[in-house]
Design a protein around this motif. Structure first.
Motif, PDB file in Angstrom:
ATOM      1  N   UNK B 244       0.845  -1.208   0.000  1.00 35.35           N
ATOM      2  CA  UNK B 244       0.000   0.000   0.000  1.00 35.35           C
ATOM      3  C   UNK B 244       0.876   1.253   0.000  1.00 35.35           C
ATOM      4  N   UNK B 245       1.938   1.192   0.787  1.00 34.28           N
ATOM      5  CA  UNK B 245       2.835   2.343   0.852  1.00 34.28           C
ATOM      6  C   UNK B 245       3.555   2.557  -0.471  1.00 34.28           C
ATOM      7  N   UNK B 246       3.948   1.468  -1.124  1.00 36.24           N
ATOM      8  CA  UNK B 246       4.608   1.596  -2.428  1.00 36.24           C
ATOM      9  C   UNK B 246       3.680   2.244  -3.457  1.00 36.24           C
ATOM     10  N   UNK B 247       2.380   2.094  -3.261  1.00 40.49           N
ATOM     11  CA  UNK B 247       1.421   2.744  -4.152  1.00 40.49           C
ATOM     12  C   UNK B 247       1.057   4.155  -3.684  1.00 40.49           C
ATOM     13  N   UNK B 248       1.701   4.613  -2.630  1.00 44.19           N
ATOM     14  CA  UNK B 248       1.574   6.028  -2.266  1.00 44.19           C
ATOM     15  C   UNK B 248       0.692   6.347  -1.067  1.00 44.19           C
ATOM     16  N   UNK B 249       0.226   5.336  -0.327  1.00 46.76           N
ATOM     17  CA  UNK B 249      -0.680   5.619   0.790  1.00 46.76           C
ATOM     18  C   UNK B 249       0.006   6.468   1.861  1.00 46.76           C
ATOM     19  N   UNK B 250      -0.715   7.483   2.321  1.00 46.45           N
ATOM     20  CA  UNK B 250      -0.215   8.320   3.423  1.00 46.45           C
ATOM     21  C   UNK B 250      -0.858   7.911   4.745  1.00 46.45           C
ATOM     22  N   UNK B 251      -2.076   7.389   4.662  1.00 43.30           N
ATOM     23  CA  UNK B 251      -2.762   6.865   5.848  1.00 43.30           C
ATOM     24  C   UNK B 251      -3.282   5.472   5.489  1.00 43.30           C
ATOM     25  N   UNK B 252      -2.949   4.483   6.296  1.00 41.22           N
ATOM     26  CA  UNK B 252      -3.467   3.130   6.065  1.00 41.22           C
ATOM     27  C   UNK B 252      -4.348   2.747   7.249  1.00 41.22           C
ATOM     28  N   UNK B 253      -5.602   2.475   6.964  1.00 44.74           N
ATOM     29  CA  UNK B 253      -6.550   2.075   7.993  1.00 44.74           C
ATOM     30  C   UNK B 253      -6.514   0.555   8.155  1.00 44.74           C
ATOM     31  N   UNK B 254      -6.699   0.121   9.401  1.00 49.93           N
ATOM     32  CA  UNK B 254      -6.719  -1.310   9.685  1.00 49.93           C
ATOM     33  C   UNK B 254      -7.947  -1.672  10.526  1.00 49.93           C
ATOM     34  N   UNK B 255      -9.130  -1.681   9.876  1.00 47.50           N
ATOM     35  CA  UNK B 255     -10.340  -2.085  10.608  1.00 47.50           C
ATOM     36  C   UNK B 255     -10.252  -3.566  10.945  1.00 47.50           C
ATOM     37  N   UNK B 256     -10.504  -3.886  12.220  1.00 48.50           N
ATOM     38  CA  UNK B 256     -10.237  -5.237  12.705  1.00 48.50           C
ATOM     39  C   UNK B 256     -11.336  -5.733  13.632  1.00 48.50           C
ATOM     40  N   UNK B 257     -11.265  -7.016  13.925  1.00 46.54           N
ATOM     41  CA  UNK B 257     -12.069  -7.623  14.973  1.00 46.54           C
ATOM     42  C   UNK B 257     -11.174  -8.699  15.562  1.00 46.54           C
ATOM     43  N   UNK B 258     -10.712  -8.471  16.778  1.00 45.54           N
ATOM     44  CA  UNK B 258      -9.790  -9.442  17.348  1.00 45.54           C
ATOM     45  C   UNK B 258      -9.932  -9.468  18.866  1.00 45.54           C
ATOM     46  N   UNK B 259      -9.654 -10.643  19.446  1.00 44.28           N
ATOM     47  CA  UNK B 259      -9.998 -10.864  20.849  1.00 44.28           C
ATOM     48  C   UNK B 259      -8.768 -10.976  21.750  1.00 44.28           C
ATOM     49  N   UNK B 260      -9.025 -10.688  23.040  1.00 48.44           N
ATOM     50  CA  UNK B 260      -7.969 -10.558  24.038  1.00 48.44           C
ATOM     51  C   UNK B 260      -7.055 -11.748  24.163  1.00 48.44           C
ATOM     52  N   UNK B 261      -7.643 -12.941  24.182  1.00 48.04           N
ATOM     53  CA  UNK B 261      -6.828 -14.122  24.409  1.00 48.04           C
ATOM     54  C   UNK B 261      -5.878 -14.413  23.263  1.00 48.04           C
ATOM     55  N   UNK B 262      -6.202 -13.919  22.095  1.00 45.90           N
ATOM     56  CA  UNK B 262      -5.426 -14.287  20.901  1.00 45.90           C
ATOM     57  C   UNK B 262      -4.290 -13.312  20.594  1.00 45.90           C
ATOM     58  N   UNK B 263      -4.602 -12.037  20.495  1.00 44.49           N
ATOM     59  CA  UNK B 263      -3.690 -11.113  19.802  1.00 44.49           C
ATOM     60  C   UNK B 263      -3.285  -9.870  20.565  1.00 44.49           C
ATOM     61  N   UNK B 264      -3.758  -9.687  21.789  1.00 45.99           N
ATOM     62  CA  UNK B 264      -3.601  -8.353  22.387  1.00 45.99           C
ATOM     63  C   UNK B 264      -2.155  -7.864  22.501  1.00 45.99           C
ATOM     64  N   UNK B 265      -1.193  -8.712  22.915  1.00 53.43           N
ATOM     65  CA  UNK B 265       0.171  -8.189  23.008  1.00 53.43           C
ATOM     66  C   UNK B 265       0.771  -7.801  21.644  1.00 53.43           C
ATOM     67  N   UNK B 266       0.176  -8.277  20.553  1.00 52.43           N
ATOM     68  CA  UNK B 266       0.671  -7.927  19.226  1.00 52.43           C
ATOM     69  C   UNK B 266       0.022  -6.646  18.682  1.00 52.43           C
ATOM     70  N   UNK B 267      -1.116  -6.276  19.276  1.00 53.15           N
ATOM     71  CA  UNK B 267      -1.937  -5.183  18.730  1.00 53.15           C
ATOM     72  C   UNK B 267      -1.178  -3.863  18.649  1.00 53.15           C
TER      73      UNK B 267
END
Lengths: 383, 383
Positions: B244-267
């Protein structure tokens, strides 16, 4: 409390936050708790006597039915230079050999299998000065230099893989490189790998001394696991970590030299993101202390000439593929971080998260190839 | 205090750590301080009345001689579902439209130019169930669906770009996709972009419903800046952000749905690493609350069947190219995060750190191409 007096983030959190909340804070910040590793009393005493921090942690994996655990102990060493930067070159090198020798002795007491030193560990990080003399005199042959011989002795003595990042002089063409020498636990030089990305930022005027490495993304198959070395500024490039991983690296070392004013908020992000994204362990190492130079230099920031470029903030740490990480070593003291890791975790996390399986690399190869062409047209949608 | 009762990391730090040390803790954890944005009283009152959190921050850039600041206000909305998951489908959608309508009203009071909703915002995140009915009934046409028409009204009314991530039904082939519709501030549909990487992890059984997107890495040129949307699991793939950045994006949105037990320390790591590595702004959005389903399901973890898969931990935030980030929204409440950013910062940081200049992309394109071939031999050095 200025930046260079603040010993470590973890200690401040532990000092002030009550236990129950601290547990959640640590989970969110650092992931699954890394257990403390019990280290032998002789090692603890020796570290006390030789005045460096010693910490130990372990990263465990699940038991499998068909594979036994593949446990390895990794040692990361961070340190300040020993003599002033205007001491004779050979004296400076020798004093650092002595200091690191002491720390490797302790690593051996702790059962370390692979040890990695900081970037350009035999010298001050003098590239800020833009002066060639006497700094280029610190460059040595990767295969036959004084420092490599020193590392070979350690490797044989302790049955330990030694990763030794030095300023390399390639004699044939007389070219300098920023290189990590990998010495096998047998004592032979397994190979060398050069810094792939060279900074042009702030005081890091390194392209005055050496250019982008030409050794690609080698992975070294050691008795204790497959390892790679991503030197310093390469940590800002996700593709660099990624390509080591594509070649099979299970542990990627990142020997660095970086200062508080420039990069500290990024330090805990980049190597850790690489561990997550590539299902591997990553090991960030940064030196400590402030190095003073006799001749003033400017920093291209509109400010007056000066004799140092700030403090190296240490904070060496290990990140795991499951998103967890070890606490950091001190921001201010010499230190040895010993981590025991079960390399089975890398495949287990890969099986769980499957980033390689879902990576669509064929399509990225095509897109990236197009993006690097002169006639590349970015994919922009307009109204 | 269990994970779902802990409101936010930032609040715990502020509660316990004395000011002087807190300043250093925040610098190390979050980078350069993001100033609070003063928001209008009417917005603060409305958020209070409608019971959601409202926070505002600003990312400033240096003044330049030849360019004026390019200031844009971005709104991120996180929310829980409104009705139970067994309410009639249209009632659930309508109730969410009403809720989000309120929150966009407040965003408009705050001068927001671009608003982004969470992933699959018109529905519960029901893919954990592996049941097709009634969930596939939530799918709508990206161009002419009920929800897109709703967003077009908002966009026109408030002169606001609206990013609306929905479950898309492509009518021609009757194929479902996980898609973000980008509605221009003129009210017309500027385009759509589909989720590039589909998870097969834990309860995220999404590949049962839709496959990897076929829209590549489009960047949308809006009146307020060049934007892109990296949906949910794509945040684990550094190459996705990068392209996305190589195509020129200045703002990249990351709409997500993710839960505490799985991914929180990576968020807090992944979107922020992407902002640093690509010299752009990134915006992570995650829903809140726990969603209960009438029919039990299993999670492939050896445990008994159950009716929810944990709590979504919110914590939506914005990361900047200079390594700084905004505080996160609450882990538990609906919220609107308004950030004002000067897009000039993206080029300024690129000029400073020069990751694109030092990226050696031509070589990576070749290496990656080789690595994706059937006869690829990894670059492994053995003794």
């Amino acid at each position: 409390m200025s930046g260079s007096e603040f010993e470590s983030l973890e200690k401040i959190l532990e000092k002030h936050i009550p236990d129950e909340e601290l547990k959640e804070v640590k989970r969110i910040l650092f992931g699954k708790e890394t257990k403390k590793l019990v280290l032998p009393a002789c090692a603890v005493e020796a570290a006390l006597e030789w005045d460096f921090e010693l910490q130990g942690y372990m990263f465990e994996a699940s038991m499998e039915q068909l594979r036994t655990p593949r446990t390895v102990r990794v040692g990361l060493i961070q340190n300040r230079i020993v003599l002033p930067t205007d001491a004779p070159v050979l004296d400076q090198i020798t004093a650092l050999h002595k200091r690191i020798g002491e720390m490797v002795d302790v690593a051996a007491m702790c059962g370390v299998n692979i040890v990695c030193f900081q970037e350009a560990w035999t010298m001050p990080f003098a590239f800020c000065t833009r002066e060639k003399e006497p700094w280029t005199e610190f460059a040595e042959s990767a295969e036959e230099g004084y420092t490599t011989r020193f590392c070979q002795e350690l490797a044989k003595k302790y049955n330990m893989v030694v990763i030794s990042p030095i300023l390399e002089r390639e004699e044939v063409h007389n070219v300098l490189w920023n290189t990590a020498v990998v010495v096998s636990n047998s004592g032979s030089v397994l190979g060398k790998t050069r810094k792939n990305h060279i900074p042009r930022v702030g005081d890091f005027n390194e392209s005055t001394y050496y250019m982008e490495g030409n050794t690609g993304h080698k992975v070294f198959q050691t008795q204790f696991g497959k390892i790679a070395v991503n030197i310093c500024y390469g940590r800002h490039h996700p593709l660099n970590w990624f390509m080591y991983s594509m070649n099979g690296a299970e542990i990627i070392f990142n020997p660095s030299a970086t200062v508080g004013g420039l990069s500290e908020p990024m330090w805990s992000i980049e190597a850790r993101n690489a561990a997550i994204a590539n299902h591997c362990f990553t090991c960030g190492i940064n030196r400590v202390g402030t190095e003073h130079f006799n001749n003033e230099f400017t920093s291209g920031d509109g400010k007056k000439a000066h004799q140092d470029f700030g403090y190296f903030y240490g904070s060496s740490y290990v990140a795991a593929p499951d998103g967890s990480r070890s606490p950091g070593l001190s921001r201010t003291r010499d230190g040895l971080l010993v981590t025991e890791m079960d390399l089975n975790l890398t495949r287990q996390i890969s099986d769980k998260w499957s980033f390689k399986m879902t990576g669509r690399y064929g399509e990225y190869a095509e897109e990236l190839t197009r993006a690097t062409k002169q006639d590349f047209k970015p994919n922009i949608i307009k109204e």
